[in-house]
Design a protein around this motif. Structure first.
Motif, PDB file in Angstrom:
ATOM      1  N   ALA A  43       0.823  -1.218   0.000  1.00 26.25           N
ATOM      2  CA  ALA A  43       0.000   0.000   0.000  1.00 26.25           C
ATOM      3  C   ALA A  43       0.857   1.269   0.000  1.00 26.25           C
ATOM      4  N   TYR A  44       2.116   1.175   0.410  1.00 26.97           N
ATOM      5  CA  TYR A  44       2.979   2.356   0.468  1.00 26.97           C
ATOM      6  C   TYR A  44       3.172   2.951  -0.929  1.00 26.97           C
ATOM      7  N   SER A  45       3.422   2.108  -1.909  1.00 25.89           N
ATOM      8  CA  SER A  45       3.591   2.617  -3.277  1.00 25.89           C
ATOM      9  C   SER A  45       2.246   2.818  -3.972  1.00 25.89           C
ATOM     10  N   ALA A  46       1.239   2.043  -3.584  1.00 25.32           N
ATOM     11  CA  ALA A  46      -0.076   2.145  -4.222  1.00 25.32           C
ATOM     12  C   ALA A  46      -0.849   3.386  -3.780  1.00 25.32           C
ATOM     13  N   GLU A  47      -0.548   3.897  -2.587  1.00 26.73           N
ATOM     14  CA  GLU A  47      -1.262   5.052  -2.045  1.00 26.73           C
ATOM     15  C   GLU A  47      -0.241   6.134  -1.672  1.00 26.73           C
ATOM     16  N   PRO A  48       0.231   6.902  -2.652  1.00 26.51           N
ATOM     17  CA  PRO A  48       1.358   7.819  -2.442  1.00 26.51           C
ATOM     18  C   PRO A  48       1.107   9.005  -1.517  1.00 26.51           C
TER      19      PRO A  48
END
Length: 183
Positions: A43-48
């Protein structure tokens, strides 16, 4: 431990595990670069724009990097199954036998490195929830003792602690031990 030996242990070799990165940061307390590993959830890269809670994992004695692949797998699975929210996991380098405290002779300022240098570095470098409600501390064996020491010494920094495999945790009344993954 001599100053030269301590200096040599501030960095570990990189560990390869899914989602894990190896980094160095400059520690004022240690006077040198210190290594850490970090797991960033998918989710860290998916939700910037999202900020994430941080779990600080303190390892046991012997080998600072040995538990990283297994613990990463455990946390990734728990996050994937919705048992814990997506979180950043920081695997601090506590050397082989630091006991997660500042040494009396000053050669290994481990507590100061973690509390005064690593946490501010992580908050400045990653999209963390940079407050007490966004941090928990967990550790096993020597790391369990360190978790109790640091967590009870600085409750202003951590919303919860989890002491695993530590003799002290078995002597504590469970009403005094806070274990929380919800932030």
């Amino acid at each position: 431990m001599s100053a030269a030996t301590a200096h040599a242990q501030w960095t570990t070799a990189p560990v390869s595990a899914p989602g894990v990165e190896y980094h160095l940061f400059q520690s004022a307390a240690a006077g040198t670069q210190v290594s850490y590993h970090i797991f960033l959830p998918p989710a860290y890269s998916a939700e910037p724009t999202r900020r994430f809670p941080v779990i600080y994992w303190l390892h046991g004695s012997g080998n600072p990097t040995a538990p990283i692949p297994q613990m990463t797998s455990f946390y990734a699975s728990a996050m994937g199954q919705g048992r814990i929210p997506p979180a950043i996991v920081v695997f601090a380098n506590g050397m082989n036998y630091s006991m997660w405290c500042d040494s009396k002779d000053g050669t290994v300022p481990m507590e100061s490195v973690v509390l005064d240098d690593l946490i501010p570095h992580i908050d400045a470098t990653y999209r963390t929830i940079a407050q007490r409600s966004g941090r928990i501390l967990e550790g096993f064996s020597m790391g369990g003792a360190g978790t109790g020491r640091l967590g009870f010494r600085r409750p202003d920094l951590f919303a919860g602690i989890s002491m695993l495999g530590d003799r002290k945790s078995t002597r504590l009344n469970s009403s005094h031990l806070v274990i929380s993954y919800a932030v």
